[in-house]
Motif scaffolding. Structure first.
Motif, PDB file in Angstrom:
ATOM      1  N   UNK A 150       0.832  -1.206   0.000  1.00 51.46           N
ATOM      2  CA  UNK A 150       0.000   0.000   0.000  1.00 51.46           C
ATOM      3  C   UNK A 150       0.865   1.254   0.000  1.00 51.46           C
ATOM      4  N   UNK A 151       1.918   1.243   0.794  1.00 48.47           N
ATOM      5  CA  UNK A 151       2.816   2.403   0.825  1.00 48.47           C
ATOM      6  C   UNK A 151       3.486   2.618  -0.530  1.00 48.47           C
ATOM      7  N   UNK A 152       3.907   1.532  -1.172  1.00 54.87           N
ATOM      8  CA  UNK A 152       4.510   1.642  -2.504  1.00 54.87           C
ATOM      9  C   UNK A 152       3.505   2.266  -3.467  1.00 54.87           C
ATOM     10  N   UNK A 153       2.245   1.816  -3.413  1.00 56.81           N
ATOM     11  CA  UNK A 153       1.241   2.341  -4.325  1.00 56.81           C
ATOM     12  C   UNK A 153       0.947   3.817  -4.038  1.00 56.81           C
ATOM     13  N   UNK A 154       0.879   4.201  -2.769  1.00 56.48           N
ATOM     14  CA  UNK A 154       0.606   5.595  -2.419  1.00 56.48           C
ATOM     15  C   UNK A 154       1.766   6.498  -2.846  1.00 56.48           C
ATOM     16  N   UNK A 155       2.987   6.077  -2.556  1.00 63.06           N
ATOM     17  CA  UNK A 155       4.161   6.862  -2.957  1.00 63.06           C
ATOM     18  C   UNK A 155       4.230   6.956  -4.479  1.00 63.06           C
TER      19      UNK A 155
END
Length: 183
Positions: free
Chosen positions: A81-86
């Motif tokens: 999720x963090x990868x997708x948000x960043x």
């Protein structure tokens, strides 16, 4: 799916025609930065889907690669999720702050010619598309909207106590419902 159909028709046309086609003519439509973005998006989305299923159904085959505990599934899900948000934030900056991105954003806007192209395709005629077809534009905007919805709702679930405390007490809880990972 529609894009696969167009690609297959182009491939078949190039195999049966003596004239040059898209497969034999090099057209640069996408540069290295968007290619890396697509690759990371596919990886993070796939990890989100598999780990999300594993969190929702811990007895399913999706949970097997993560082991018996829930901790690894949560870590993988949140990291993806963090990868997708960043990646989404980077994409926003790339599309608004660089000349190449702004050109791409202009090319992704829908035009009247996209409606004519769709009508031509539905009638069985050959559409004269620009850099991106109407189908690619629709996929882009749907993917962008889906990423935003996933990021916002995912962060709401991740920080559900803070989110619920900021809403009025007479509004039903927004992030806690039966069957979620926060039960």
């Amino acid at each position: 799916m529609h894009q696969l159909e167009i690609s297959w028709a182009t491939y078949n046309e190039s195999c049966t025609s003596d004239t040059p086609s898209l497969l034999t003519t090099w057209i640069r439509r996408i540069y290295i930065v968007p290619i890396v973005q697509h690759f990371l998006l596919v990886l993070s989305f796939t990890a989100l889907v598999i780990s999300g299923f594993a969190l929702s159904w811990p007895e399913s085959i999706f949970a097997y690669p993560f082991g018996p505990g829930e901790a690894i599934r949560r870590i993988v899900h949140r990291a993806a999720a963090l990868v997708m948000i960043v990646l989404g934030l980077y994409h926003l900056g790339y599309m608004t702050l660089t000349a190449e991105g702004r050109r791409g954003l202009r090319d992704f806007w829908f035009r009247r010619s996209d409606a004519r192209d769709l009508a031509d395709v539905l009638r069985g005629k050959h559409a004269h598309i620009g850099r991106f077809s109407y189908a690619e534009k629709a996929e882009y905007w749907a993917g962008l909207r889906g990423t935003m919805v996933m990021a916002i709702t995912g962060l709401m679930i991740w920080y559900f106590v803070e989110v619920e405390s900021s809403f009025a007490k007479n509004i039903p809880p927004l992030t806690k419902r039966k069957g979620t990972i926060n039960d």
